[in-house]
Design a protein around this motif. Sequence first.
Motif, PDB file in Angstrom:
ATOM      1  N   THR A 130       0.665  -1.343   0.275  1.00 28.13           N
ATOM      2  CA  THR A 130       0.382  -0.133   0.087  1.00 28.13           C
ATOM      3  C   THR A 130       0.847   1.310   0.441  1.00 28.13           C
ATOM      4  N   THR A 131       1.977   1.216   0.899  1.00 25.78           N
ATOM      5  CA  THR A 131       2.726   2.304   1.040  1.00 25.78           C
ATOM      6  C   THR A 131       3.260   2.524  -0.563  1.00 25.78           C
ATOM      7  N   THR A 132       4.363   1.509  -1.256  1.00 24.84           N
ATOM      8  CA  THR A 132       4.381   1.503  -2.368  1.00 24.84           C
ATOM      9  C   THR A 132       3.546   2.349  -3.343  1.00 24.84           C
ATOM     10  N   ARG A 133       2.158   2.022  -3.517  1.00 24.13           N
ATOM     11  CA  ARG A 133       0.831   2.766  -4.449  1.00 24.13           C
ATOM     12  C   ARG A 133       0.843   3.880  -3.639  1.00 24.13           C
ATOM     13  N   VAL A 134       0.678   4.187  -2.396  1.00 24.07           N
ATOM     14  CA  VAL A 134       1.063   5.354  -2.230  1.00 24.07           C
ATOM     15  C   VAL A 134       1.743   6.590  -3.001  1.00 24.07           C
ATOM     16  N   VAL A 135       3.435   6.450  -3.140  1.00 24.81           N
ATOM     17  CA  VAL A 135       4.323   6.482  -2.625  1.00 24.81           C
ATOM     18  C   VAL A 135       4.030   6.906  -4.880  1.00 24.81           C
TER      19      VAL A 135
END
Length: 102
Positions: free
Chosen positions: A28-33
Amino acid sequence: MAKGQKDILNRLADAGEEAFARVAGSQTTTRVVESVTGLRERMDDLQRKVRGIDELEKRVAKLEKQLADLQKPKTTRSRSTSGTAKKASSSSRSTTRKKTSS
């Protein structure tokens, strides 16, 4: 500071580091970034296009002015005098024609 307080602070720091590592490693963090990075690129493109609109507005204003100048009726003295000369010559022709009898 007492030894017990140091242990609590160390445990909190370790727990915070672990939580941060889990958040940083999640999909999820990767997608947000990636989304934020893509948004930045799209905003840069949008800014370039908006800057181009200013130039287009100037060109359109110039063309509108040229069109307005072309649409204005032109009144010149030579035009008005040639119009009266044509009327006089056409009236003299009609009087010089011979009438034919049927």
